[in-house]
Design a protein around this motif. Structure first.
Motif, PDB file in Angstrom:
ATOM      1  N   GLN A 106       0.841  -1.203   0.000  1.00 41.35           N
ATOM      2  CA  GLN A 106       0.000   0.000   0.000  1.00 41.35           C
ATOM      3  C   GLN A 106       0.873   1.249   0.000  1.00 41.35           C
ATOM      4  O   GLN A 106       0.576   2.222  -0.695  1.00 41.35           O
ATOM      5  N   ARG A 157       2.139   1.769  -3.529  1.00 46.95           N
ATOM      6  CA  ARG A 157       1.093   2.325  -4.389  1.00 46.95           C
ATOM      7  C   ARG A 157       0.872   3.800  -4.108  1.00 46.95           C
ATOM      8  O   ARG A 157       0.659   4.591  -5.022  1.00 46.95           O
ATOM      9  N   TYR A 199       2.935   6.541  -5.983  1.00 42.81           N
ATOM     10  CA  TYR A 199       2.739   6.863  -7.393  1.00 42.81           C
ATOM     11  C   TYR A 199       2.104   8.239  -7.560  1.00 42.81           C
ATOM     12  O   TYR A 199       1.132   8.577  -6.879  1.00 42.81           O
ATOM     13  N   ALA A 233       0.349   6.594 -11.991  1.00 45.00           N
ATOM     14  CA  ALA A 233      -0.811   5.713 -11.821  1.00 45.00           C
ATOM     15  C   ALA A 233      -1.566   5.550 -13.142  1.00 45.00           C
ATOM     16  O   ALA A 233      -1.995   4.445 -13.490  1.00 45.00           O
ATOM     17  N   ARG A 244      -5.449   4.032  -4.723  1.00 43.39           N
ATOM     18  CA  ARG A 244      -4.761   3.833  -6.002  1.00 43.39           C
ATOM     19  C   ARG A 244      -5.070   2.461  -6.621  1.00 43.39           C
ATOM     20  O   ARG A 244      -4.230   1.852  -7.266  1.00 43.39           O
ATOM     21  N   HIS A 250      -0.585  -3.903  -9.557  1.00 41.42           N
ATOM     22  CA  HIS A 250       0.473  -2.991 -10.002  1.00 41.42           C
ATOM     23  C   HIS A 250       1.815  -3.690 -10.149  1.00 41.42           C
ATOM     24  O   HIS A 250       2.664  -3.247 -10.916  1.00 41.42           O
TER      25      HIS A 250
END
Length: 194
Positions: free
Chosen positions: A17, A20, A23, A28, A60, A165
């Protein structure tokens, strides 16, 4: 000798997390475009019914809309469902129509309001949100267990697809007997099959 790296879900959840969250909006968007390209080129049969989700943009999350649209272009339109949390431990699949109204739940996830419940045993596919996954297809979600409990009600052969991702971690150390692996996970670089 090749040393295996083991991580537990709580460590993976926190680390991925944070990754992410780093980004930028542009990064993203680029990752989402790469995932959409993977989906565009993917040769997969359209299921008769599927459960998808509304992405939580504050975390995200990658959007599954490209896969939803791919399946929606089939000659026989599949039944599309979104989840709705109905208790502290349970969610249901609700059938989505053009006139479906949505409302944010306590986590900010848009859920359908005026929709009929679809039987979990009749779902043919599920697009499942996740933070990370391992080389065996096991996933790390947000830790609430809604999808794991919901999968217990689904047919054993329901197709399970994740969108992530990142490439897989080698192995999640604290898998338990109720965890169900994915069949596929779509990443910006490739689609993994398990």
């Amino acid at each position: 000798m090749n040393e295996r790296i083991f991580m537990v879900k709580s460590e993976i959840r926190k680390e991925y997390q944070q990754l992410r969250n780093r980004y930028s909006v542009a990064e993203a968007l680029e990752i989402q475009q790469l995932v959409n390209q993977q989906i565009h080129h993917w040769q997969i049969t359209t299921p008769q019914s599927f459960l998808s989700y509304q992405p939580l943009l504050s975390k995200r999350e990658l959007s599954p809309i490209a896969l939803e649209e791919k399946w929606a272009t089939a000659a026989d339109l599949p039944v599309k469902c979104y989840p709705k949390v109905i208790s502290a431990t349970e969610m249901v699949a609700l059938t989505i129509q053009a006139d479906t109204i949505y409302e944010a739940n306590v986590w900010g996830i848009q859920e359908p309001l005026n929709a009929a419940v679809f039987p979990p045993g009749q779902l043919k596919a599920m697009i499942i949100p996740l933070l990370a996954f391992d080389e065996k297809g096991y996933r790390v979600g947000y830790g609430k267990g809604f999808y794991d409990r919901f999968l217990e009600k689904c047919a054993p052969d329901v197709l399970k697809v994740g969108i992530c991702h990142f490439a897989p971690v080698p192995e999640i150390d604290d898998i338990h007997i109720y965890d169900v692996p994915l069949n596929y996970c779509i990443t910006p670089e490739r689609i993994y099959e398990f």
